[in-house]
Design a protein around this motif. Structure first.
Motif, PDB file in Angstrom:
ATOM      1  N   GLN A 114       0.827  -1.125   0.125  1.00  0.00           N
ATOM      2  CA  GLN A 114      -0.079  -0.105   0.006  1.00  0.00           C
ATOM      3  C   GLN A 114       1.088   1.022   0.095  1.00  0.00           C
ATOM      4  O   GLN A 114       1.653   1.425   0.991  1.00  0.00           O
ATOM      5  N   LEU A 115       0.781   2.082  -1.325  1.00  0.00           N
ATOM      6  CA  LEU A 115       1.669   3.311  -1.126  1.00  0.00           C
ATOM      7  C   LEU A 115       0.895   4.382  -0.494  1.00  0.00           C
ATOM      8  O   LEU A 115      -0.353   4.674  -0.803  1.00  0.00           O
ATOM      9  N   LYS A 116       1.633   5.000   0.558  1.00  0.00           N
ATOM     10  CA  LYS A 116       0.860   5.802   1.429  1.00  0.00           C
ATOM     11  C   LYS A 116       1.603   7.437   1.381  1.00  0.00           C
ATOM     12  O   LYS A 116       2.874   7.234   1.094  1.00  0.00           O
ATOM     13  N   ASN A 117       1.032   8.344   1.653  1.00  0.00           N
ATOM     14  CA  ASN A 117       1.718   9.636   1.300  1.00  0.00           C
ATOM     15  C   ASN A 117       2.109  10.013   2.974  1.00  0.00           C
ATOM     16  O   ASN A 117       1.958   9.085   3.708  1.00  0.00           O
ATOM     17  N   ALA A 118       2.363  11.155   3.235  1.00  0.00           N
ATOM     18  CA  ALA A 118       3.068  11.692   4.688  1.00  0.00           C
ATOM     19  C   ALA A 118       2.093  11.531   5.675  1.00  0.00           C
ATOM     20  O   ALA A 118       2.370  11.531   6.981  1.00  0.00           O
ATOM     21  N   ALA A 119       0.569  11.812   5.142  1.00  0.00           N
ATOM     22  CA  ALA A 119      -0.506  11.966   6.115  1.00  0.00           C
ATOM     23  C   ALA A 119      -0.825  10.165   6.456  1.00  0.00           C
ATOM     24  O   ALA A 119      -1.662  10.102   7.253  1.00  0.00           O
TER      25      ALA A 119
ATOM     26  N   ALA B  90       4.374  11.771  -4.018  1.00  0.00           N
ATOM     27  CA  ALA B  90       3.640  11.761  -2.887  1.00  0.00           C
ATOM     28  C   ALA B  90       4.041  10.560  -2.022  1.00  0.00           C
ATOM     29  O   ALA B  90       3.895  10.687  -0.807  1.00  0.00           O
ATOM     30  N   THR B  91       4.544   9.524  -2.524  1.00  0.00           N
ATOM     31  CA  THR B  91       4.570   7.955  -1.662  1.00  0.00           C
ATOM     32  C   THR B  91       5.695   8.416  -0.752  1.00  0.00           C
ATOM     33  O   THR B  91       7.159   8.487  -1.058  1.00  0.00           O
ATOM     34  N   VAL B  92       5.482   8.128   0.381  1.00  0.00           N
ATOM     35  CA  VAL B  92       6.667   8.436   1.433  1.00  0.00           C
ATOM     36  C   VAL B  92       6.869   6.624   1.945  1.00  0.00           C
ATOM     37  O   VAL B  92       7.903   6.695   2.444  1.00  0.00           O
ATOM     38  N   THR B  93       5.640   6.127   2.405  1.00  0.00           N
ATOM     39  CA  THR B  93       5.728   4.822   3.068  1.00  0.00           C
ATOM     40  C   THR B  93       5.029   3.725   2.061  1.00  0.00           C
ATOM     41  O   THR B  93       3.872   3.716   2.007  1.00  0.00           O
ATOM     42  N   PRO B  94       5.618   2.803   1.647  1.00  0.00           N
ATOM     43  CA  PRO B  94       4.808   1.542   1.124  1.00  0.00           C
ATOM     44  C   PRO B  94       4.872   0.372   2.271  1.00  0.00           C
ATOM     45  O   PRO B  94       5.826  -0.015   2.262  1.00  0.00           O
ATOM     46  N   THR B  95       3.676   0.086   2.687  1.00  0.00           N
ATOM     47  CA  THR B  95       3.441  -0.790   3.769  1.00  0.00           C
ATOM     48  C   THR B  95       3.224  -2.108   3.064  1.00  0.00           C
ATOM     49  O   THR B  95       2.397  -2.162   1.984  1.00  0.00           O
ATOM     50  N   GLN B  96       4.091  -3.215   3.522  1.00  0.00           N
ATOM     51  CA  GLN B  96       3.937  -4.459   3.098  1.00  0.00           C
ATOM     52  C   GLN B  96       3.007  -5.071   3.840  1.00  0.00           C
ATOM     53  O   GLN B  96       2.963  -5.462   4.764  1.00  0.00           O
ATOM     54  N   TRP B  97       2.124  -5.855   2.897  1.00  0.00           N
ATOM     55  CA  TRP B  97       1.182  -6.845   3.560  1.00  0.00           C
ATOM     56  C   TRP B  97       1.576  -8.287   2.949  1.00  0.00           C
ATOM     57  O   TRP B  97       1.840  -8.282   1.932  1.00  0.00           O
ATOM     58  N   ALA B  98       1.743  -9.351   3.880  1.00  0.00           N
ATOM     59  CA  ALA B  98       2.019 -10.586   3.401  1.00  0.00           C
ATOM     60  C   ALA B  98       1.341 -11.661   3.948  1.00  0.00           C
ATOM     61  O   ALA B  98       0.865 -11.559   5.160  1.00  0.00           O
ATOM     62  N   SER B  99       1.260 -12.657   3.430  1.00  0.00           N
ATOM     63  CA  SER B  99       0.584 -13.949   3.934  1.00  0.00           C
ATOM     64  C   SER B  99       1.310 -14.898   3.310  1.00  0.00           C
ATOM     65  O   SER B  99       2.247 -14.860   2.106  1.00  0.00           O
ATOM     66  N   CYS B 100       1.011 -16.219   3.944  1.00  0.00           N
ATOM     67  CA  CYS B 100       1.723 -17.351   3.294  1.00  0.00           C
ATOM     68  C   CYS B 100       0.874 -18.760   3.746  1.00  0.00           C
ATOM     69  O   CYS B 100       0.136 -18.541   4.500  1.00  0.00           O
TER      70      CYS B 100
END
Length: 156
Positions: free
Chosen positions: A105-110, A146-156
């Protein structure tokens, strides 16, 4: 055979069936999901999947989801909307092969989600064998700056 013996035998059979169901209830395709934020990040320019140009990068620390592990996770977002994700993954236990599924999920500064990528899958993993792999994909180039933080989601 007495009624008491028949009842005891039925109870033992039921307990054995339930125990088997509990021990073997999770197939390899079942997912345990988790989320993590990057450990380090940066901005650079040079060669890569996108023929030169600027890119942002993030690394992800050691991570365990269910029986599976990821280390050396590395995401690059190129200004033209292409991306590259690479990692080393492995599993501790599997009956029919595990797969690490990652999306971002590509997130901005907010902290607002601007774009969610496709899911990138590891090769099928077997116990104790480590897999180094890389996947390429795309994202909406309009969110690059604007992308500041890409949160990684993972499953296995």
């Amino acid at each position: 055979m007495t009624a008491l013996q028949r009842a005891a035998r039925a109870m033992v059979t039921t307990v054995a069936a339930l125990t088997t169901a509990l021990v073997f209830h999770t197939p390899a395709s079942a997912a345990v999901s988790d989320v993590t934020n990057p450990a380090t990040s940066g901005v650079a320019s040079g060669q890569g999947f996108a023929a030169g140009g600027a890119y942002k990068w993030w690394t992800y620390g050691d991570w365990k989801v269910g029986d599976c592990h990821q280390t050396g996770g590395h995401l690059r977002l190129y200004e033209d909307g292409k991306l590259t994700f690479s990692a080393r993954t492995w599993t501790d236990f599997t009956m029919s092969g595990d797969v690490w599924h990652a999306r971002f999920q590509l997130k901005n500064a907010a902290g607002n989600i601007m774009f969610t990528t496709a899911t990138y899958d590891s090769p099928t993993m077997w116990a104790s064998k480590k897999h180094d792999w890389e996947r390429q994909g795309t994202f909406e180039p309009g969110v690059y700056n604007a992308t500041v933080t890409p949160t990684q989601w993972a499953s296995c």
